[in-house]
Design an enzyme around this catalytic site. Structure first.
Site, PDB file in Angstrom:
ATOM      1  N   SER A   3      85.852 -36.963 -37.388  1.00 52.71           N
ATOM      2  CA  SER A   3      86.134 -35.877 -36.432  1.00 52.71           C
ATOM      3  C   SER A   3      85.609 -34.508 -36.843  1.00 52.71           C
ATOM      4  O   SER A   3      85.511 -33.622 -35.991  1.00 52.71           O
ATOM      5  CB  SER A   3      87.643 -35.791 -36.189  1.00 52.71           C
ATOM      6  OG  SER A   3      88.089 -36.926 -35.484  1.00 52.71           O
ATOM      7  N   THR A   4      85.300 -34.295 -38.117  1.00 49.85           N
ATOM      8  CA  THR A   4      84.693 -33.007 -38.462  1.00 49.85           C
ATOM      9  C   THR A   4      83.349 -32.840 -37.752  1.00 49.85           C
ATOM     10  O   THR A   4      82.901 -31.719 -37.515  1.00 49.85           O
ATOM     11  CB  THR A   4      84.487 -32.870 -39.982  1.00 49.85           C
ATOM     12  OG1 THR A   4      83.787 -34.019 -40.476  1.00 49.85           O
ATOM     13  CG2 THR A   4      85.816 -32.745 -40.714  1.00 49.85           C
TER      14      THR A   4
END
Length: 583
Positions: free
Chosen positions: A306-307
């Site tokens: 998700s980064t």
């Protein structure tokens, strides 16, 4: 008369041949004496000269505040000269005892007929002085230099180490070898025909030239604190490894680069796993050493999870395929072709704006905007952001991005790429790209080298690195800073919040391959202050046991680091008004 004539001819032929041979020899002698005289003079001199090297002192490596991280230690090289030995048995016994060597091995070297035979290098100076005091004929004790790391394990995979010849093997030691190595000197002594050094004849010395020192952007105090935080996290979560990276997103200077477990730079061939090297084959030992020396921040790739939504959001905003007030629906999954791709929230987030989708780290929202971008444009933004190339960090062995070919990107691949799966990048690439997206759109080169110094500590050369403007617009960059601050203040990154500081960031939890192994990487990327980022930090916890969500275990570690590092760097908290004062 015939015989007489015949004999005269034979004598004449012999005379002519002898004369020709004599003339040839005279000609050859004249050639050697006149034209090759210099060559044979040098050959003759070499028979009466013995040369010994004097190692040059290697340049130091110092941090940004000139704290010494790598220096030199005086050691000795013990050698024997066969023709000068008077009592071989005494020499063998003495050297075997003082150097703690097998007597048979010492005997083999002492009895070897050679101009000079090295017995042992890197001998402690105290031992070398003792051997010198024995005054053993034929034994030479030359002072030398050995690399010494005063902080042992600190930044081991960044600094690197040197080999027995004092040449760099890994890390900065090999990357900046040309600056650090210096030029060796020599000692020339004159000998007689038997190879015995002549007394009363002065040695001819060419003094060594010390190497230049390297000043790096690493900060000893920040590095030490980050290593402590990483070790604590690794022990608490029983993780395989923890990596932490701190850098200035405005210019690419790396303040800390941690890869625990680290290893002792003064004993780089001793495994940090506690494994007995004697139980391993040579090949197994070398494999384990290579793994121990690997710098995970630059040598290893991973699925960012998700980064990576930071990058997807930047591309979508830049392309204009999404607005902040666009609304989405999350039932807990999204069906793409024949694949049901789930959100981390099983029940779904329901109706939400794009801003809320980022704060919630909602996969369906990012699948939707990824599909809006399309494979071609998404691929183009990968290229524009620099993800297909290397960051060119000044450390050896940087790995490249592992990505699908454009023609192989279908809807499912595009959907999973949008939230950071099905491809791999390095942590340094991830940190560099995010830096470029929040600093106004300037692609910076991450680096450690700042300047080359002389022995007095004066700057000889300032090291420069490339920058590229226009990665994204100033408007998109400002929007990203605002959105990522919201993730910390109101979204999944709440555990990184520090009162008085504006912090932006993003959490991630990615699963490693093969998926069946159920191993995860918990990570977090954050920066502060959010409106004018001066520090960007990234942490990755590999295979934590128990709870493995990035927002739960990675974000608090970075909060602790920021809470200590930001005041240390002079970044002050903003003034806040308490509820009591407002009343």
């Amino acid at each position: 008369m015939k015989n007489k004539t015949y004999n005269k001819r034979k004598v004449l032929i012999v005379f002519v041949c002898a004369s020709a041979i004599l003339l040839a020899l005279i000609g050859r002698l004249a050639y050697l004496m006149i034209f090759d005289a210099e060559y044979y003079q040098k050959k003759a001199e070499s028979l009466h000269e013995r040369e010994r090297d004097i190692k040059a002192a290697r340049g130091e490596i110092v941090d940004r505040n000139k704290t010494v991280l790598a220096t030199n230690k005086t050691v000795c090289t013990i050698s024997v000269i066969h023709n000068q030995i008077e009592d071989p048995e005494l020499i063998i016994q003495t050297l075997a005892k003082e150097l703690e060597l097998d007597e048979a091995a010492v005997r083999k070297r002492v009895e070897k007929v050679s101009s000079i035979e090295r017995i042992k290098t890197n001998v402690e100076k105290e031992i070398g002085d003792r051997i010198r005091n024995y005054n053993l004929a034929g034994v030479k004790v030359d002072e030398d230099f050995k690399r010494y790391y005063p902080h042992n394990e600190l930044a081991s995979k960044v600094l690197g180490f040197t080999g027995g010849d004092n040449q760099g093997i890994i890390g900065l030691e090999v990357k900046y070898e040309d600056y650090l190595k210096g030029i060796n000197g020599t000692i020339l002594t004159t000998t007689d025909a038997r190879g015995v050094e002549l007394e009363g004849v002065a040695e001819d010395r060419m003094e060594p030239v010390a190497g230049q020192s390297l000043q790096i952007s690493l900060d000893y105090n920040i590095q030490s604190f980050c290593e402590q935080a990483a070790l604590k996290s690794m022990e608490e979560k029983q993780a395989d490894a923890v990596s932490i990276l701190l850098m200035n997103p405005q210019n690419g200077e790396i303040l800390a680069m941690v890869n625990v477990p680290e290893f002792n730079l003064n004993e780089p061939y001793i495994l940090n796993t506690g494994t007995d090297a004697d139980t391993l084959t040579d090949e197994q030992l070398q494999d384990q050493l290579n793994q121990m020396w690997r710098n995970g921040c630059i040598n290893d790739t991973y699925e960012p999870g998700s980064t990576f939504k930071i990058i997807t959001t930047s591309a979508a905003l830049e392309e204009g395929v999404v607005k902040l007030d666009d609304t989405f629906s999350c039932p807990g999954y999204r069906v793409v072709e024949d694949r049901k791709i789930r959100c981390h929230k099983v029940g779904g987030h329901g109706s939400e704006t794009f801003v809320q989708g980022i704060q919630n780290s909602c996969n369906p929202v990012f699948i939707d905007i990824g599909l809006r971008l399309g494979a071609d444009r998404f691929y183009d933004y990968f290229d524009q952001f620099g993800l297909f190339g290397l960051t060119n960090v000044d450390l050896p062995g940087e790995a490249g991005t592992i990505m699908h070919k454009k023609e192989d990107i279908g809807l499912v691949e595009l959907a999973t790429m949008s939230f950071g799966q099905s491809f791999q990048i390095t942590p340094i690439q991830m940190a560099t790209t995010v830096s470029s997206l929040i600093n106004g759109g300037k692609r910076i080169t991450p680096h450690l080298g700042m300047a080359v110094l002389d022995k007095e500590g004066n700057v000889v050369e300032e090291l420069k690195y490339k920058e590229k403007d226009g990665i994204v617009s100033e408007e998109t960059s400002a929007t990203m800073r605002m959105l990522l601050e919201g993730v910390i203040s109101e979204g999944t990154g709440k555990n990184a919040y520090i009162e008085g500081y504006s912090i932006g960031g993003k959490t991630a939890t990615s699963q490693t391959l093969p998926r069946s192994a159920n191993k995860y990487i918990s990570s977090f990327i954050g920066f502060a202050p959010a409106d004018n980022p001066q520090v960007l930090g990234m942490i990755a916890i590999h295979n934590p046991q128990g709870v493995y969500y990035g927002g739960t275990i990675a974000a608090p570690v970075m909060r602790n680091i920021f809470d200590n590092v930001l005041p240390y760097l002079g970044i002050e908290k903003s003034e806040t008004v308490s509820d009591e004062e407002q009343q």
